[in-house]
Motif scaffolding. Structure first.
Motif, PDB file in Angstrom:
ATOM      1  N   ILE A 106     -11.268   7.376   5.540  1.00  0.00           N
ATOM      2  CA  ILE A 106     -11.442   7.284   4.006  1.00  0.00           C
ATOM      3  C   ILE A 106     -11.254   5.755   3.587  1.00  0.00           C
ATOM      4  CG2 ILE A 106     -10.466   8.004   2.042  1.00  0.00           C
ATOM      5  CD1 ILE A 106      -9.602  10.516   3.532  1.00  0.00           C
ATOM      6  N   ALA A 107     -10.394   5.272   4.200  1.00  0.00           N
ATOM      7  CA  ALA A 107      -9.987   3.612   4.103  1.00  0.00           C
ATOM      8  C   ALA A 107     -11.307   2.882   4.146  1.00  0.00           C
ATOM      9  CB  ALA A 107      -8.709   3.199   4.610  1.00  0.00           C
ATOM     10  N   ALA A 108     -11.797   3.096   5.405  1.00  0.00           N
ATOM     11  CA  ALA A 108     -13.215   2.149   5.546  1.00  0.00           C
ATOM     12  C   ALA A 108     -14.351   2.787   4.654  1.00  0.00           C
ATOM     13  CB  ALA A 108     -13.591   2.543   7.068  1.00  0.00           C
ATOM     14  N   ALA A 109     -14.375   3.811   4.207  1.00  0.00           N
ATOM     15  CA  ALA A 109     -15.435   4.200   3.223  1.00  0.00           C
ATOM     16  C   ALA A 109     -15.069   3.445   1.915  1.00  0.00           C
ATOM     17  CB  ALA A 109     -15.569   5.806   3.227  1.00  0.00           C
ATOM     18  N   LEU A 110     -13.753   3.508   1.389  1.00  0.00           N
ATOM     19  CA  LEU A 110     -13.615   2.730   0.153  1.00  0.00           C
ATOM     20  C   LEU A 110     -13.775   1.305   0.425  1.00  0.00           C
ATOM     21  CD1 LEU A 110     -10.288   4.655  -0.565  1.00  0.00           C
ATOM     22  CD2 LEU A 110     -12.534   4.974  -1.733  1.00  0.00           C
ATOM     23  N   SER A 111     -13.525   0.745   1.536  1.00  0.00           N
ATOM     24  CA  SER A 111     -13.634  -0.756   1.681  1.00  0.00           C
ATOM     25  C   SER A 111     -15.162  -1.023   1.634  1.00  0.00           C
ATOM     26  CB  SER A 111     -13.148  -0.921   3.032  1.00  0.00           C
ATOM     27  OG  SER A 111     -13.562  -2.253   3.201  1.00  0.00           O
ATOM     28  N   GLU A 112     -16.223  -0.055   2.335  1.00  0.00           N
ATOM     29  CA  GLU A 112     -17.765  -0.177   2.206  1.00  0.00           C
ATOM     30  C   GLU A 112     -18.275  -0.196   0.851  1.00  0.00           C
ATOM     31  OE1 GLU A 112     -21.664   1.550   4.443  1.00  0.00           O
ATOM     32  OE2 GLU A 112     -19.445   2.263   4.945  1.00  0.00           O
ATOM     33  N   ALA A 113     -17.346   0.818  -0.226  1.00  0.00           N
ATOM     34  CA  ALA A 113     -17.961   0.932  -1.289  1.00  0.00           C
ATOM     35  C   ALA A 113     -17.437  -0.193  -2.404  1.00  0.00           C
ATOM     36  CB  ALA A 113     -17.249   2.034  -1.972  1.00  0.00           C
ATOM     37  N   GLU A 123      -5.957  11.384  -0.807  1.00  0.00           N
ATOM     38  CA  GLU A 123      -5.726  10.181   0.120  1.00  0.00           C
ATOM     39  C   GLU A 123      -6.226   8.952  -0.325  1.00  0.00           C
ATOM     40  OE1 GLU A 123      -3.404  10.359   2.145  1.00  0.00           O
ATOM     41  OE2 GLU A 123      -3.176  12.167   2.969  1.00  0.00           O
ATOM     42  N   ALA A 124      -7.574   9.311  -0.941  1.00  0.00           N
ATOM     43  CA  ALA A 124      -8.375   7.833  -1.364  1.00  0.00           C
ATOM     44  C   ALA A 124      -7.335   7.289  -2.680  1.00  0.00           C
ATOM     45  CB  ALA A 124      -9.644   8.422  -1.831  1.00  0.00           C
ATOM     46  N   LEU A 125      -6.770   8.198  -3.480  1.00  0.00           N
ATOM     47  CA  LEU A 125      -6.134   7.552  -4.442  1.00  0.00           C
ATOM     48  C   LEU A 125      -4.960   6.979  -4.190  1.00  0.00           C
ATOM     49  CD1 LEU A 125      -6.889  10.306  -7.424  1.00  0.00           C
ATOM     50  CD2 LEU A 125      -8.064   7.958  -7.043  1.00  0.00           C
ATOM     51  N   VAL A 126      -4.288   7.593  -3.075  1.00  0.00           N
ATOM     52  CA  VAL A 126      -2.839   6.774  -2.731  1.00  0.00           C
ATOM     53  C   VAL A 126      -3.347   5.517  -2.030  1.00  0.00           C
ATOM     54  CG1 VAL A 126      -1.414   7.097  -0.723  1.00  0.00           C
ATOM     55  CG2 VAL A 126      -1.875   9.072  -2.143  1.00  0.00           C
ATOM     56  N   LEU A 127      -4.420   5.429  -1.453  1.00  0.00           N
ATOM     57  CA  LEU A 127      -4.773   4.167  -0.718  1.00  0.00           C
ATOM     58  C   LEU A 127      -5.174   3.271  -1.768  1.00  0.00           C
ATOM     59  CD1 LEU A 127      -7.245   5.434   2.078  1.00  0.00           C
ATOM     60  CD2 LEU A 127      -5.312   4.288   2.375  1.00  0.00           C
ATOM     61  N   LEU A 128      -5.744   3.666  -2.981  1.00  0.00           N
ATOM     62  CA  LEU A 128      -6.233   2.584  -4.022  1.00  0.00           C
ATOM     63  C   LEU A 128      -4.842   2.435  -4.953  1.00  0.00           C
ATOM     64  CD1 LEU A 128      -9.463   4.226  -5.152  1.00  0.00           C
ATOM     65  CD2 LEU A 128      -9.150   2.151  -4.006  1.00  0.00           C
ATOM     66  N   PHE A 132     -13.658  22.096   3.039  1.00  0.00           N
ATOM     67  CA  PHE A 132     -12.635  22.719   2.222  1.00  0.00           C
ATOM     68  C   PHE A 132     -11.522  21.257   1.990  1.00  0.00           C
ATOM     69  CE2 PHE A 132     -11.298  24.729   6.222  1.00  0.00           C
ATOM     70  CZ  PHE A 132     -10.095  24.017   6.471  1.00  0.00           C
ATOM     71  N   ASP A 133     -11.474  20.426   2.858  1.00  0.00           N
ATOM     72  CA  ASP A 133     -10.727  19.155   2.653  1.00  0.00           C
ATOM     73  C   ASP A 133     -11.003  18.045   1.696  1.00  0.00           C
ATOM     74  OD1 ASP A 133      -8.460  19.712   4.141  1.00  0.00           O
ATOM     75  OD2 ASP A 133      -8.920  19.118   6.058  1.00  0.00           O
ATOM     76  N   MET A 134     -12.149  18.502   0.975  1.00  0.00           N
ATOM     77  CA  MET A 134     -12.821  17.319   0.216  1.00  0.00           C
ATOM     78  C   MET A 134     -11.960  16.737  -0.602  1.00  0.00           C
ATOM     79  SD  MET A 134     -15.408  19.461  -2.180  1.00  0.00           S
ATOM     80  CE  MET A 134     -15.556  21.206  -1.458  1.00  0.00           C
ATOM     81  N   HIS A 135     -11.031  17.657  -1.468  1.00  0.00           N
ATOM     82  CA  HIS A 135     -10.330  17.259  -2.620  1.00  0.00           C
ATOM     83  C   HIS A 135      -8.874  16.595  -1.946  1.00  0.00           C
ATOM     84  CE1 HIS A 135     -12.924  20.101  -4.656  1.00  0.00           C
ATOM     85  NE2 HIS A 135     -13.190  19.084  -5.288  1.00  0.00           N
ATOM     86  N   LYS A 166      -3.297   4.602  -6.916  1.00  0.00           N
ATOM     87  CA  LYS A 166      -3.267   5.499  -7.921  1.00  0.00           C
ATOM     88  C   LYS A 166      -2.492   6.777  -7.936  1.00  0.00           C
ATOM     89  CE  LYS A 166      -7.587   3.228  -9.404  1.00  0.00           C
ATOM     90  NZ  LYS A 166      -8.865   3.708 -10.109  1.00  0.00           N
ATOM     91  N   LEU A 167      -2.035   7.170  -6.860  1.00  0.00           N
ATOM     92  CA  LEU A 167      -1.172   8.310  -6.370  1.00  0.00           C
ATOM     93  C   LEU A 167      -0.109   7.952  -5.776  1.00  0.00           C
ATOM     94  CD1 LEU A 167      -3.310  11.635  -6.232  1.00  0.00           C
ATOM     95  CD2 LEU A 167      -2.060  10.947  -8.110  1.00  0.00           C
ATOM     96  N   PRO A 168       1.263   8.436  -5.797  1.00  0.00           N
ATOM     97  CA  PRO A 168       2.237   8.264  -5.170  1.00  0.00           C
ATOM     98  C   PRO A 168       2.326   8.909  -3.761  1.00  0.00           C
ATOM     99  CG  PRO A 168       2.776   9.493  -6.673  1.00  0.00           C
ATOM    100  CD  PRO A 168       1.641   9.117  -7.012  1.00  0.00           C
ATOM    101  N   ARG A 169       1.534   9.877  -3.792  1.00  0.00           N
ATOM    102  CA  ARG A 169       1.498  10.958  -2.412  1.00  0.00           C
ATOM    103  C   ARG A 169       0.205  11.885  -2.588  1.00  0.00           C
ATOM    104  NH1 ARG A 169       4.875  12.840  -6.186  1.00  0.00           N
ATOM    105  NH2 ARG A 169       6.440  11.280  -5.757  1.00  0.00           N
ATOM    106  N   ALA A 170      -0.065  12.411  -1.282  1.00  0.00           N
ATOM    107  CA  ALA A 170      -1.353  13.278  -1.394  1.00  0.00           C
ATOM    108  C   ALA A 170      -0.971  14.433  -0.838  1.00  0.00           C
ATOM    109  CB  ALA A 170      -2.281  12.695  -0.433  1.00  0.00           C
ATOM    110  N   VAL A 171      -0.252  15.204  -1.452  1.00  0.00           N
ATOM    111  CA  VAL A 171       0.630  16.608  -1.525  1.00  0.00           C
ATOM    112  C   VAL A 171      -0.712  17.708  -1.760  1.00  0.00           C
ATOM    113  CG1 VAL A 171       2.183  18.329  -1.767  1.00  0.00           C
ATOM    114  CG2 VAL A 171       2.849  15.803  -1.361  1.00  0.00           C
TER     115      VAL A 171
END
Length: 320
Positions: free
Chosen positions: A302-309, A274-279, A266-269, A281-286
């Protein structure tokens, strides 16, 4: 108001967008507009879905859902069809939501199964089918039926899907989350082979490449809120038969899927925000309760996964 794209056929790459919130849990309209422009501007995207799982529809009241659709159409309605989710346990409530979305200018509806039928639905599949029939009788928009895994108790038997396809001309696609590769392939074989084909849109993000290779007509996925470009390029590569390019793209998508769709599911979205904050593209992950912010160690994963991608420069992030 009529649908903005009459005759819309749900196929291709259809991201389900997220819904940003302010710290006080109100909708962050400015960030949502930016998010829509970002995802909707990706080449190869054929439509956008809102008021669905990705936008935390279960935590939004009907008036908020109306506003979310209104904003979506203001930003994208002239360029892309908008698919609006119909999420309700009661059929009467679902019909009201469907009518509101049709009046608001949606081009298609994503019909969620009523959770109240989860226990014992297999013994009386017509209860779930009747939910769709009532919505189809109330609005003249293309319908996408959300096919859940068998473990949820909310799976439409294939024979029921065929029956609905024969009865309801506006039943145009399924969002296939059956979570069974053999059944997913059977859905494609049978539904695409009908006299009036029903498109199978994969949402099997953990094995998206495989589901596209077996012939899915497209994909409808919340992870498109983050990786729409990779999904569009993967779909195009499979369509043109370029399996080497498709495999390379799948290798980039895989770490994001493993990060986003880990347990608890259930935490997928939440993770996608959080990924969009790291990128940047979002100011916060509320997220709205009952969801709650994930821990810092998971954000690092998540940051590691984005980096690997190849989506995030970890050295730049560390410098900041």
């Amino acid at each position: 108001m009529p649908a903005r794209f009459p005759g819309f056929e749900p196929r291709g790459v259809i991201p389900a967008v997220l819904l940003p919130f302010q710290d006080d849990l109100s909708i962050d309209e400015a960030s949502y507009r930016a998010h829509l422009r970002d995802v909707g501007g990706v080449r190869g995207v054929t439509a956008i879905t809102t008021n669905a799982h990705a936008s935390e529809v279960a935590s939004c009241d009907p008036e908020e859902q109306d506003r979310v659709l209104e904003i979506t159409l203001e930003e994208l309605g002239g360029r892309l069809p908008v698919v609006n989710g119909v999420y309700a346990d009661g059929t009467l409530q679902a019909v009201r939501l469907a009518k509101r979305a049709a009046a608001g200018g949606a081009s298609a509806l994503l019909v969620f199964p009523p959770g109240v039928l989860a226990r014992g639905h297999a013994a009386r599949p017509d209860c779930l089918a009747d939910h769709v029939r009532h919505i189809a009788a109330a609005v003249d928009l293309p319908l996408i039926i959300f096919q859940y895994p068998a473990v949820t108790g909310l799976t439409y038997p294939l024979e029921t899907l065929v029956q609905l396809a024969e009865e309801i001309p506006t039943f145009r696609a399924i969002k296939d989350w059956c979570n069974d590769p053999a059944l997913a392939e059977r859905h494609i074989q049978v539904l695409h082979g009908l006299p009036r084909p029903v498109h199978v849109l994969s949402t099997h993000s953990a094995w998206l490449f495989a589901s596209l290779v077996t012939g899915a007509a497209g994909l409808l996925s919340g992870s498109g809120s983050v990786i729409a470009d990779l999904q569009a390029r993967l779909f195009e590569a499979v369509q043109r038969g370029d399996m080497a390019s498709a495999q390379a793209l799948n290798d980039r998508i895989r770490p994001t899927a493993q990060a986003f769709y880990a347990e608890p599911f259930f935490d997928m979205h939440n993770r996608m925000k959080e990924a969009l904050v790291l990128l940047g593209k979002l100011p916060r992950a509320v997220v709205r309760p009952p969801l709650k912010k994930i821990e810092e160690r998971e954000i690092r994963r998540i940051a590691a996964a984005l980096s690997e991608a190849g989506l995030l420069d970890r050295r730049r992030l560390a410098a900041e």
